[in-house]
Scaffold this active site. Structure first.
Site, PDB file in Angstrom:
ATOM      1  N   LYS A   1     -26.766 -40.558 -11.638  1.00 30.34           N
ATOM      2  CA  LYS A   1     -26.601 -40.555 -13.441  1.00 30.34           C
ATOM      3  C   LYS A   1     -28.179 -40.240 -13.558  1.00 30.34           C
ATOM      4  O   LYS A   1     -29.284 -40.697 -14.646  1.00 30.34           O
ATOM      5  CB  LYS A   1     -26.629 -40.958 -13.974  1.00 30.34           C
ATOM      6  CG  LYS A   1     -25.216 -42.180 -13.378  1.00 30.34           C
ATOM      7  CD  LYS A   1     -24.379 -42.531 -14.603  1.00 30.34           C
ATOM      8  CE  LYS A   1     -22.605 -42.459 -15.478  1.00 30.34           C
ATOM      9  NZ  LYS A   1     -22.797 -43.244 -13.895  1.00 30.34           N
TER      10      LYS A   1
HETATM   11  P1  BMP Z   1     -14.958 -49.767 -13.101  1.00 26.95           P
HETATM   12  O1  BMP Z   1     -13.463 -49.050 -12.325  1.00 26.95           O
HETATM   13  O2  BMP Z   1     -15.154 -50.981 -12.226  1.00 26.95           O
HETATM   14  O3  BMP Z   1     -14.639 -49.399 -14.119  1.00 26.95           O
HETATM   15  O4  BMP Z   1     -15.978 -48.898 -12.073  1.00 26.95           O
HETATM   16  C1  BMP Z   1     -16.441 -47.371 -12.925  1.00 26.95           C
HETATM   17  C2  BMP Z   1     -17.488 -46.527 -11.952  1.00 26.95           C
HETATM   18  O5  BMP Z   1     -17.959 -45.440 -12.967  1.00 26.95           O
HETATM   19  C3  BMP Z   1     -18.868 -46.969 -12.811  1.00 26.95           C
HETATM   20  O6  BMP Z   1     -19.225 -47.293 -11.337  1.00 26.95           O
HETATM   21  C4  BMP Z   1     -19.528 -46.958 -13.180  1.00 26.95           C
HETATM   22  O7  BMP Z   1     -21.086 -46.821 -13.350  1.00 26.95           O
HETATM   23  C5  BMP Z   1     -18.956 -45.486 -13.222  1.00 26.95           C
HETATM   24  N1  BMP Z   1     -18.318 -44.538 -14.474  1.00 26.95           N
HETATM   25  C6  BMP Z   1     -17.983 -45.324 -15.971  1.00 26.95           C
HETATM   26  O8  BMP Z   1     -17.498 -46.114 -15.546  1.00 26.95           O
HETATM   27  N2  BMP Z   1     -17.351 -44.387 -16.773  1.00 26.95           N
HETATM   28  C7  BMP Z   1     -18.432 -42.913 -16.501  1.00 26.95           C
HETATM   29  O9  BMP Z   1     -17.787 -42.273 -17.941  1.00 26.95           O
HETATM   30  C8  BMP Z   1     -19.409 -42.385 -15.891  1.00 26.95           C
HETATM   31  C9  BMP Z   1     -19.294 -43.660 -14.764  1.00 26.95           C
HETATM   32  O10 BMP Z   1     -20.247 -42.840 -13.886  1.00 26.95           O
END
Ligand code: BMP
Length: 263
Positions: free
Chosen positions: A94
Site C-alpha cells: 500500500k
Molecule cells: P483477513 O481476511 O484476515 O481479514 O485479511 C484481509 C487482508 O486484506 C489483510 O492483509 C488486509 O491488510 C488486507 N486488506 C483488507 O482487509 N481490506 C482492504 O480494503 C484492503 C486490504 O489490503
C-alpha cells in the site's frame, strides 16, 4: 441466459499486460480465483502454511513488514514455493507517498520488494506521480512488463473514505496507466475491460466483522453479486485448524461462483 463475465481464457487473450496474462493462465489451469493473505509475523510459519495451501491459490499476498525473522534466504524459499505451486506473489505494501519516495521504498531498504513481488498496490492520494515512481523503479531493474500495480479503489473496513469521486478518480488513473496498472483492490466490479482485474479482501465463508473495523462478505456474494474476480482470504484460512482443507473449500466456493457467472 446471458453470460455475465468473460471466461479466464477469453480475458487472457484480450488483455495486454504480461502479468495479467500469466495470472489468467494460472486461474484457468488451477481452477482457482483464491488469493491467500498470509498475515503471520513468522516467516517460518508463512513458509509452512504456504506449502500446504499453495495448490489451491493463484496468488499469495504478503505483508513483508510484519515479519520478525525476515531474511533474503526466506524470500528465496518463498519464490521457490511460488514456482513449485504456480502462483504469483503480491506484496500488500500500500504505497502512498510521492513518486521519488515510493521508488526507493519499492526497490531499496531491507525488503527490495521489486526483486521478488510480481504485484504491488498503491493508494492514489499522491496523484499519478506515485504510479510513475513505482513504474520507473521496476524499469530500472529491467523488470518492465514483469511487474504490475493494483490501485486501491475501495476498502473493506468500516467508515473508510475510498468512495464516490475518489473511486472514480482511481479508475481514471488506472485507465491512463495501462502499461503498469492491471486492476483494483475493491469491493465490487469497477470496469468490464479485461485489462483490469478486481481483487476483493474482507472475505469469509460467513459474513461478519472483526473487532477492528474489518467487514466480511462471502465468496459467492463477492463473485456473483459484486462481480469481482479474485477473493482475498486471510484469517479465514490462516486461523483454521486445517489450512489446506479450508483453502480447498474457499477455492471451490470462489470457482463455483465464477462458473455460475460465465455459464
Ligand atoms: P483477513 O481476511 O484476515 O481479514 O485479511 C484481509 C487482508 O486484506 C489483510 O492483509 C488486509 O491488510 C488486507 N486488506 C483488507 O482487509 N481490506 C482492504 O480494503 C484492503 C486490504 O489490503
Amino acid at each position: 441466459k446471458v453470460k455475465k463475465v468473460l471466461t479466464y481464457p477469453e480475458r487472457q487473450s484480450q488483455c495486454k499486460h504480461e502479468v495479467l496474462k500469466r495470472l489468467y493462465g494460472i486461474m484457468e489451469e488451477k481452477k482457482t480465483n483464491l488469493c491467500f493473505s498470509g498475515d503471520t509475523t513468522s516467516f517460518a510459519e508463512l513458509l509452512e502454511v504456504v506449502e500446504k495451501v499453495g495448490p489451491y491459490i493463484c496468488i499469495l499476498k504478503t505483508h513483508i513488514d510484519i515479519i520478525t525473522d525476515f531474511t533474503a534466504e526466506n524470500i528465496h524459499k518463498l519464490k521457490n514455493l511460488a514456482s513449485k505451486h504456480n502462483f504469483l506473489l503480491f506484496e500488500d505494501r500500500k504505497f502512498a507517498d510521492i513518486g521519488n519516495t515510493v521508488k526507493k521504498q519499492y526497490s531499496e531498504g531491507i525488503y527490495k520488494i521489486s526483486e521478488w513481488s510480481d504485484i504491488i498496490n498503491a493508494h492514489i492520494i499522491p496523484g499519478p506521480g506515485i504510479i510513475e515512481g513505482l513504474k520507473s523503479a521496476a524499469g530500472e531493474k529491467g523488470l518492465t512488463g514483469k511487474r504490475a500495480l493494483l490501485l486501491i479503489a475501495e476498502m473493506s473496513s468500516k467508515g473508510n473514505v475510498a468512495t464516490g469521486e475518489y473511486t472514480k478518480a482511481c479508475v481514471k488513473m488506472a485507465e491512463e496507466n495501462q502499461d503498469f496498472v492491471v486492476g483494483y483492490i475493491c469491493q465490487s466490479q469497477l470496469s468490464k475491460d479485461p485489462n483490469f482485474i478486481h481483487m476483493t479482501p474482507g472475505v469469509k465463508l460467513v459474513e461478519g466483522t472483526d473487532s477492528l473495523g474489518q467487514q466480511y462478505l462471502t465468496p459467492k456474494e463477492v463473485i456473483t453479486k459484486r462481480n469481482s474476480d479474485i477473493i482475498i482470504v486471510g484469517r479465514g484460512i490462516m486461523n483454521s485448524d486445517d489450512p489446506a482443507t479450508t483453502a480447498a473449500t474457499y477455492q471451490q466456493a470462489g470457482y463455483d461462483a465464477y462458473l455460475e457467472q460465465c455459464s
